[in-house]
Design a protein around this motif. Structure first.
Motif, PDB file in Angstrom:
ATOM      1  N   GLU A 104      50.566 -12.105 -13.269  1.00 42.52           N
ATOM      2  CA  GLU A 104      51.363 -11.108 -12.548  1.00 42.52           C
ATOM      3  C   GLU A 104      51.413 -11.374 -11.043  1.00 42.52           C
ATOM      4  O   GLU A 104      52.395 -11.036 -10.380  1.00 42.52           O
ATOM      5  N   MET A 105      50.364 -11.988 -10.496  1.00 37.17           N
ATOM      6  CA  MET A 105      50.258 -12.149  -9.052  1.00 37.17           C
ATOM      7  C   MET A 105      50.452 -13.586  -8.591  1.00 37.17           C
ATOM      8  O   MET A 105      50.169 -13.918  -7.440  1.00 37.17           O
ATOM      9  N   PRO A 122      44.308 -14.887  -2.437  1.00 35.86           N
ATOM     10  CA  PRO A 122      45.078 -15.509  -3.518  1.00 35.86           C
ATOM     11  C   PRO A 122      44.605 -16.913  -3.888  1.00 35.86           C
ATOM     12  O   PRO A 122      44.896 -17.390  -4.984  1.00 35.86           O
ATOM     13  N   LEU A 123      43.884 -17.580  -2.991  1.00 35.26           N
ATOM     14  CA  LEU A 123      43.376 -18.906  -3.334  1.00 35.26           C
ATOM     15  C   LEU A 123      42.430 -18.842  -4.534  1.00 35.26           C
ATOM     16  O   LEU A 123      42.242 -19.835  -5.243  1.00 35.26           O
ATOM     17  N   ARG A 124      41.871 -17.667  -4.794  1.00 38.18           N
ATOM     18  CA  ARG A 124      40.986 -17.517  -5.948  1.00 38.18           C
ATOM     19  C   ARG A 124      41.716 -17.786  -7.258  1.00 38.18           C
ATOM     20  O   ARG A 124      41.088 -18.130  -8.266  1.00 38.18           O
ATOM     21  N   MET A 125      43.028 -17.647  -7.270  1.00 33.67           N
ATOM     22  CA  MET A 125      43.787 -17.964  -8.486  1.00 33.67           C
ATOM     23  C   MET A 125      43.726 -19.464  -8.766  1.00 33.67           C
ATOM     24  O   MET A 125      43.583 -19.881  -9.918  1.00 33.67           O
ATOM     25  N   MET A 126      43.832 -20.281  -7.716  1.00 34.03           N
ATOM     26  CA  MET A 126      43.692 -21.722  -7.892  1.00 34.03           C
ATOM     27  C   MET A 126      42.268 -22.078  -8.283  1.00 34.03           C
ATOM     28  O   MET A 126      42.033 -22.990  -9.087  1.00 34.03           O
ATOM     29  N   ARG A 127      41.302 -21.359  -7.733  1.00 36.96           N
ATOM     30  CA  ARG A 127      39.905 -21.614  -8.088  1.00 36.96           C
ATOM     31  C   ARG A 127      39.650 -21.245  -9.551  1.00 36.96           C
ATOM     32  O   ARG A 127      38.861 -21.910 -10.236  1.00 36.96           O
ATOM     33  N   THR A 129      41.690 -10.592 -16.164  1.00 34.78           N
ATOM     34  CA  THR A 129      41.777 -11.597 -15.099  1.00 34.78           C
ATOM     35  C   THR A 129      42.969 -12.518 -15.358  1.00 34.78           C
ATOM     36  O   THR A 129      43.715 -12.869 -14.433  1.00 34.78           O
ATOM     37  N   ALA A 130      43.165 -12.917 -16.619  1.00 35.49           N
ATOM     38  CA  ALA A 130      44.294 -13.774 -16.966  1.00 35.49           C
ATOM     39  C   ALA A 130      45.622 -13.056 -16.717  1.00 35.49           C
ATOM     40  O   ALA A 130      46.581 -13.663 -16.212  1.00 35.49           O
ATOM     41  N   PHE A 136      42.197 -11.028  -6.291  1.00 34.82           N
ATOM     42  CA  PHE A 136      43.269 -11.979  -6.009  1.00 34.82           C
ATOM     43  C   PHE A 136      44.136 -11.518  -4.844  1.00 34.82           C
ATOM     44  O   PHE A 136      44.696 -12.331  -4.112  1.00 34.82           O
ATOM     45  N   GLY A 137      44.270 -10.210  -4.683  1.00 31.69           N
ATOM     46  CA  GLY A 137      45.023  -9.700  -3.543  1.00 31.69           C
ATOM     47  C   GLY A 137      44.319  -9.988  -2.235  1.00 31.69           C
ATOM     48  O   GLY A 137      44.958 -10.314  -1.230  1.00 31.69           O
TER      49      GLY A 137
END
Length: 476
Positions: free
Chosen positions: A198-199, A171-176, A192-193, A167-168
């Motif tokens: 946290e990020m 960060p778009l991977r969080m939306m994915r 992962t959750a 994710f660092g």
């Protein structure tokens, strides 16, 4: 979920197709590796339809072009800087990307593009293990360095690398992650959750356009509710869509109203059901789903605690339409989508006056006129907005809307109401009143339109008589 043997058999059939076999043979003849990668491999195991053909290779972009040119009907290199070449082969569109070993600066999602030499390294830098599998061609060897098959079987979403690193890096991977939870029906692995929560503030490093793209994909999924709940619970929504968590209004012991947040998610669920069942729109319909998601966002700003335990939300439709426009503009949605969603929100309460007393034909015409080309979507949103558990009330509202739609249909047949216009156009108005183009023509046109909506078609003679009487009696 299909068995490994069934999935490999399905992938074998795909590899034998004209497009894939021609590509595989061409790369093998040139001495380069080629593998089907990501979504197609994942979907073969899930038993889903395979739409996109994505490949990865050790060949450089120049070498890819040299290999595909002789066998392609067309090719393009718009993604060349990132190692991707597109082509049309045997009628199908494919994308072929050189192995990547990118590095990130930790501040933006734009990496320093570095080409790699190993398919295993390439797969380990991908977003989730279920997307980090490949099928070597033409050998039909499965490559799964991160345990994607195990996660598929467990219906778990996990990053190949440590989630803090993944994710660092991007960060778009969080939306994915949110989107895949909805689209696949999977749950996030615990670490992962935790990293997602946290990020979540890192999403601010991502452009509004990319967030918009992921949000749109989420809403177009068959069951977006789980993804939206994760969006809120993780804290991402507080940054990219703050109006959604704001719907979780506090309810005190003296004033009671329905849970607006849960109501909204239920309206979205029901809107999708109506959208699919009615079949008058191409599904999935993003405008319907955005309108359902945003239809009550004006409630927090308009909530008033009244005497006697009553809670009011006067004008939340108008306020909500304005807030929706502001948020959708910030997310870089196109103007047509923004205006359509805002109109639906502004009109979504109009029908409830229908149950309080019979509408005149004039009121029905105005309903159709105001909805314009959004009428079918308004039908869906209004029906979906009924979430009461009181079956008698729900049936009464449903029957009332059935009646309204029937009256609209009858009037449309009688009057071609979808294109309601005055009986006289602007040129006729100027000729009859002997006036030049200007404000007065517009006033006369609007007067005749109101007459048309009130009384239906008038005919040229009656419209002329009324126009002349209005003109003679107006205050100058």
């Amino acid at each position: 979920m299909q068995s490994v043997a069934a999935a490999l058999a399905r992938l074998g059939d795909l590899a034998a197709s004209p497009t894939v076999s021609r590509l595989a043979n061409a790369f093998a003849a040139a001495g380069h590796e080629l593998a089907l990668v990501g979504g197609p491999v994942r979907d073969a195991f899930l038993g889903r339809e395979i739409n996109d053909l994505d490949f990865t290779t050790d060949a450089t972009p120049d070498q890819i072009l040299a290999i595909v040119k002789p066998i392609a009907e067309g090719h393009w290199d718009i993604g060349r800087a990132f190692g991707t070449i597109g082509a049309k082969i045997s009628g199908e569109t494919v994308e072929i990307t050189t192995y990547r070993a990118d590095s990130y600066d930790g501040e933006t999602r734009k990496p320093d593009v570095v080409f790699g030499s190993s398919i295993e390294d390439d797969l380990m830098r991908r977003d989730f293990t279920v997307n980090a599998m490949a099928l070597r061609l033409p050998q039909l060897t499965l490559v799964d360095p991160a345990g994607g098959i195990d996660d598929l079987m467990a219906q778990t979403l996990r990053t190949p690398a440590a989630p803090e690193i993944s994710f660092g890096d991007d960060p778009l991977r969080m939306m994915r992650a949110v989107r895949f939870v909805a689209a696949l029906g999977f749950t996030l692995e615990l670490d992962t959750a935790a990293a997602l929560e946290e990020m979540s503030d890192r999403i601010q490093n991502i452009s509004a356009e990319r967030v918009c793209e992921e949000l749109s994909k989420l809403l177009r999924s068959n069951t977006p509710r789980a993804g939206l709940e994760l969006l809120v619970d993780s804290g991402l929504a507080a940054i990219v869509l703050p109006e959604l968590p704001a719907l979780r209004l506090e309810i005190d012991e003296h004033h009671h109203h329905k849970d607006v947040y849960q109501h909204t998610l239920t309206v979205l669920d029901q809107a999708i059901e109506y959208e699919v069942a009615r079949q008058n729109l191409e599904s999935p319909d993003l405008i319907v789903r955005l309108a359902a998601l945003f239809h009550d966002i004006g409630k927090p700003a308009t909530r008033r605690l009244e005497p006697g335990g009553v809670v009011s939300f006067y004008h939340h439709d108008v306020v909500g339409a304005k807030l929706a426009k502001k948020r959708l503009r910030a997310l870089r949605f196109d103007n047509d989508t923004i205006n359509a969603v805002a109109l639906l929100i502004e009109l979504h309460l109009r029908f409830f006056g229908y149950t309080e007393g019979a509408w005149t034909d004039s009121a029905v015409r105005r309903y159709v006129r105001d909805a314009g080309d959004q009428l079918e979507r308004l039908h869906i949103l209004t029906r979906a907005d009924v979430t009461t558990r009181n079956r008698r009330k729900a049936d009464r509202l449903g029957f009332a809307y059935d009646d309204l739609e029937h009256r609209i249909s009858v009037l449309a047949e009688q009057e071609e109401m979808a294109a309601v216009r005055p009986d006289l156009d602007g040129e006729a108005i100027m000729r009859i009143l002997d006036i030049r183009p200007g404000r007065e023509v517009g006033e006369a046109y609007r007067y005749l339109l109101e007459q048309r909506l009130d009384d239906g078609p008038l005919g040229e003679e009656e419209a002329t008589r009324r126009l002349q009487a209005w003109w003679a009696g107006r205050e100058v």
